[in-house]
Design an enzyme around this catalytic site. Structure first.
Site, PDB file in Angstrom:
ATOM      1  N   LYS A 134       0.283  -8.172  -2.370  1.00  0.00           N
ATOM      2  CA  LYS A 134      -0.984  -7.611  -2.875  1.00  0.00           C
ATOM      3  C   LYS A 134      -0.712  -6.246  -3.498  1.00  0.00           C
ATOM      4  O   LYS A 134      -0.135  -5.361  -2.848  1.00  0.00           O
ATOM      5  CB  LYS A 134      -2.001  -7.455  -1.742  1.00  0.00           C
ATOM      6  CG  LYS A 134      -3.344  -6.882  -2.242  1.00  0.00           C
ATOM      7  CD  LYS A 134      -4.406  -6.953  -1.165  1.00  0.00           C
ATOM      8  CE  LYS A 134      -4.472  -5.710  -0.312  1.00  0.00           C
ATOM      9  NZ  LYS A 134      -5.348  -4.661  -0.831  1.00  0.00           N
TER      10      LYS A 134
ATOM     11  N   ASP B 153      -5.610  -6.528  -6.352  1.00  0.00           N
ATOM     12  CA  ASP B 153      -6.843  -6.167  -5.632  1.00  0.00           C
ATOM     13  C   ASP B 153      -7.447  -4.913  -6.254  1.00  0.00           C
ATOM     14  O   ASP B 153      -7.363  -3.820  -5.701  1.00  0.00           O
ATOM     15  CB  ASP B 153      -6.483  -5.947  -4.154  1.00  0.00           C
ATOM     16  CG  ASP B 153      -7.710  -5.755  -3.280  1.00  0.00           C
ATOM     17  OD1 ASP B 153      -8.823  -6.127  -3.713  1.00  0.00           O
ATOM     18  OD2 ASP B 153      -7.557  -5.235  -2.159  1.00  0.00           O
TER      19      ASP B 153
ATOM     20  N   ASP C  65       0.834  -1.201   0.000  1.00  0.00           N
ATOM     21  CA  ASP C  65       0.000   0.000   0.000  1.00  0.00           C
ATOM     22  C   ASP C  65       0.870   1.251   0.000  1.00  0.00           C
ATOM     23  O   ASP C  65       1.205   1.813   1.042  1.00  0.00           O
ATOM     24  CB  ASP C  65      -0.953  -0.022   1.204  1.00  0.00           C
ATOM     25  CG  ASP C  65      -2.069  -1.037   1.007  1.00  0.00           C
ATOM     26  OD1 ASP C  65      -2.398  -1.341  -0.158  1.00  0.00           O
ATOM     27  OD2 ASP C  65      -2.607  -1.522   2.003  1.00  0.00           O
TER      28      ASP C  65
ATOM     29  N   ARG D 155      -4.186  -8.377  13.009  1.00  0.00           N
ATOM     30  CA  ARG D 155      -3.245  -7.661  13.882  1.00  0.00           C
ATOM     31  C   ARG D 155      -2.659  -8.628  14.897  1.00  0.00           C
ATOM     32  O   ARG D 155      -3.394  -9.449  15.455  1.00  0.00           O
ATOM     33  CB  ARG D 155      -3.964  -6.544  14.661  1.00  0.00           C
ATOM     34  CG  ARG D 155      -4.510  -5.415  13.802  1.00  0.00           C
ATOM     35  CD  ARG D 155      -3.373  -4.579  13.231  1.00  0.00           C
ATOM     36  NE  ARG D 155      -3.844  -3.477  12.398  1.00  0.00           N
ATOM     37  CZ  ARG D 155      -4.037  -3.538  11.080  1.00  0.00           C
ATOM     38  NH1 ARG D 155      -3.827  -4.663  10.433  1.00  0.00           N
ATOM     39  NH2 ARG D 155      -4.446  -2.485  10.403  1.00  0.00           N
TER      40      ARG D 155
ATOM     41  N   THR E 207     -17.450  -4.173 -19.634  1.00  0.00           N
ATOM     42  CA  THR E 207     -16.212  -3.529 -19.189  1.00  0.00           C
ATOM     43  C   THR E 207     -15.464  -4.404 -18.190  1.00  0.00           C
ATOM     44  O   THR E 207     -14.235  -4.551 -18.266  1.00  0.00           O
ATOM     45  CB  THR E 207     -16.544  -2.154 -18.565  1.00  0.00           C
ATOM     46  OG1 THR E 207     -17.207  -1.380 -19.555  1.00  0.00           O
ATOM     47  CG2 THR E 207     -15.296  -1.429 -18.103  1.00  0.00           C
TER      48      THR E 207
ATOM     49  N   ARG F  16      -0.074  -2.721   7.073  1.00  0.00           N
ATOM     50  CA  ARG F  16       0.726  -1.882   7.969  1.00  0.00           C
ATOM     51  C   ARG F  16       1.423  -2.604   9.111  1.00  0.00           C
ATOM     52  O   ARG F  16       2.516  -2.166   9.510  1.00  0.00           O
ATOM     53  CB  ARG F  16      -0.150  -0.738   8.494  1.00  0.00           C
ATOM     54  CG  ARG F  16      -0.490   0.269   7.402  1.00  0.00           C
ATOM     55  CD  ARG F  16      -1.683   1.102   7.747  1.00  0.00           C
ATOM     56  NE  ARG F  16      -2.893   0.290   7.848  1.00  0.00           N
ATOM     57  CZ  ARG F  16      -4.048   0.742   8.304  1.00  0.00           C
ATOM     58  NH1 ARG F  16      -4.144   1.986   8.720  1.00  0.00           N
ATOM     59  NH2 ARG F  16      -5.092  -0.060   8.342  1.00  0.00           N
TER      60      ARG F  16
ATOM     61  N   GLN G 256     -10.492  -7.824  22.421  1.00  0.00           N
ATOM     62  CA  GLN G 256     -10.420  -9.175  21.851  1.00  0.00           C
ATOM     63  C   GLN G 256     -11.448  -9.387  20.739  1.00  0.00           C
ATOM     64  O   GLN G 256     -11.249 -10.188  19.853  1.00  0.00           O
ATOM     65  CB  GLN G 256     -10.617 -10.219  22.956  1.00  0.00           C
ATOM     66  CG  GLN G 256      -9.416 -10.379  23.853  1.00  0.00           C
ATOM     67  CD  GLN G 256      -8.139 -10.647  23.058  1.00  0.00           C
ATOM     68  OE1 GLN G 256      -8.125 -11.477  22.167  1.00  0.00           O
ATOM     69  NE2 GLN G 256      -7.075  -9.909  23.359  1.00  0.00           N
TER      70      GLN G 256
ATOM     71  N   THR H 224     -16.036  -3.901   4.711  1.00  0.00           N
ATOM     72  CA  THR H 224     -16.185  -3.850   6.167  1.00  0.00           C
ATOM     73  C   THR H 224     -16.076  -2.409   6.677  1.00  0.00           C
ATOM     74  O   THR H 224     -16.366  -2.148   7.841  1.00  0.00           O
ATOM     75  CB  THR H 224     -15.121  -4.724   6.867  1.00  0.00           C
ATOM     76  OG1 THR H 224     -13.847  -4.343   6.381  1.00  0.00           O
ATOM     77  CG2 THR H 224     -15.354  -6.185   6.604  1.00  0.00           C
TER      78      THR H 224
ATOM     79  N   ASP I  42     -18.300  -2.563 -12.706  1.00  0.00           N
ATOM     80  CA  ASP I  42     -18.725  -1.717 -13.835  1.00  0.00           C
ATOM     81  C   ASP I  42     -19.745  -2.529 -14.628  1.00  0.00           C
ATOM     82  O   ASP I  42     -20.209  -3.577 -14.139  1.00  0.00           O
ATOM     83  CB  ASP I  42     -17.482  -1.339 -14.677  1.00  0.00           C
ATOM     84  CG  ASP I  42     -17.660  -0.016 -15.414  1.00  0.00           C
ATOM     85  OD1 ASP I  42     -18.717   0.156 -16.059  1.00  0.00           O
ATOM     86  OD2 ASP I  42     -16.754   0.835 -15.351  1.00  0.00           O
TER      87      ASP I  42
ATOM     88  N   LYS J  31     -10.755  -4.710  -7.189  1.00  0.00           N
ATOM     89  CA  LYS J  31     -12.172  -4.620  -6.815  1.00  0.00           C
ATOM     90  C   LYS J  31     -12.991  -4.050  -7.982  1.00  0.00           C
ATOM     91  O   LYS J  31     -13.650  -3.012  -7.877  1.00  0.00           O
ATOM     92  CB  LYS J  31     -12.361  -3.767  -5.555  1.00  0.00           C
ATOM     93  CG  LYS J  31     -11.701  -4.368  -4.308  1.00  0.00           C
ATOM     94  CD  LYS J  31     -12.064  -3.604  -3.048  1.00  0.00           C
ATOM     95  CE  LYS J  31     -11.537  -4.258  -1.778  1.00  0.00           C
ATOM     96  NZ  LYS J  31     -10.091  -4.105  -1.556  1.00  0.00           N
TER      97      LYS J  31
END
Ligand code: C5P
Length: 253
Positions: free
Chosen positions: A50, A77, A29, A196, A86, A232, A211, A134, A82, A79
């Site tokens: 990715k 990725d 990213d 994480r 396309t 990250r 948690q 999400t 359309d 996503k």
């Protein structure tokens, strides 16, 4: 099942690679070509990378070639969403790059999903359907998108729509993974972001130190995920090599 070192495809029914750390897909990213390749080259032990909208928009397909030259497997990725024509054509171009995984929004509907599935059918690339982002809250889903179902059931509905059009892979949140595994069985490939080791890893909001919200790699795999997408916690870590090793240790146990 393909050997992790081979350029083999993620075939239908594949439940993940033999080497535990090859279940980790690290997200590039960034909009910087140099930064992306610095991460790739300082983490030679990472098999899966990715490439998302930011990097692909910034640097385009040469980054895919650079990853393939290094023997990497690629989750593109994009996503896609359309009109069917396309999306079908864009899917054809994307799979032509030799990527291993490609995302399509399930909410584009059955004709769009079928166009993507048909475009990819003779390629080793596996398509993943994205159900409900999400990042959308239940209130947004109801009030802004005017969707009557609750988010979990709407996501399930979209997953079933995608499956009916030939999709055998889904991107899902850790919260959904156990239910989707139970419903779809072992043939569907479940790819899960939102992982994480601990909140301190990224300097995330400490209120997320809960948690219910922190999904560790072990917990997500136990719930039924095949691959974990991590960004990250590795790329923003003070030492990405140590961070990746910690994640590998976590998935191995
Ligand atoms: O949060 P983190 O940096 O680990 O995110 C890694 C990747 O997972 C990002 O590229 C993002 O696109 C994806 N992601 C997602 N859905 C989420 C969280 C992250 O698709 N809920």
């Amino acid at each position: 099942m393909g050997s992790p070192a081979s350029p083999s495809v993620v075939t239908a029914g594949e439940r993940g690679p033999a080497r535990a750390c090859d279940r980790l897909i690290i997200a590039l990213d960034t909009s910087s070509w140099e930064q992306a390749l610095q991460w790739v080259d300082c983490l030679p032990q990472v098999l899966w990378w990715k490439v998302g909208l930011e990097l692909f928009t910034a640097v385009g397909s040469p980054i895919l070639r650079a990853l393939k030259e290094r023997g990497k497997r690629i989750f593109l990725d994009l996503k896609l969403h359309d009109i069917p024509n396309t999306v079908g054509r864009a899917t054809q171009v994307a799979v032509g790059y030799g990527v291993d995984l490609l995302t399509i929004h399930a909410s584009g509907g059955s004709a769009m999903l079928r166009a993507a599935a048909e475009a990819a059918q003779s390629s080793p690339c596996r398509l993943l359907a994205v159900t409900l982002l999400t990042s959308l809250s239940p209130e947004q889903v109801q009030q802004e998108l005017c969707i009557g179902k609750d988010p979990a059931n709407y996501a399930l509905h979209l997953a079933q729509l995608a499956q009916a059009q030939g999709f055998t892979g889904l991107v899902c949140s850790p919260q959904e993974v156990a239910r989707l595994r139970q419903i779809f069985g072992s043939d569907v490939l479940l790819v899960t972001p939102g992982i994480r080791l601990s909140p301190s890893f990224t300097g995330d909001d400490p209120t997320e130190d809960d948690q219910q919200r922190i999904w560790t790699p072990a917990r997500a795999l136990q719930a039924g995920a095949d691959y974990l997408v991590v960004g990250r916690p590795v790329t923003a870590a003070p030492d990405p090599v140590i961070a990746f090793q910690q994640l590998c240790d976590a998935v191995a146990h």
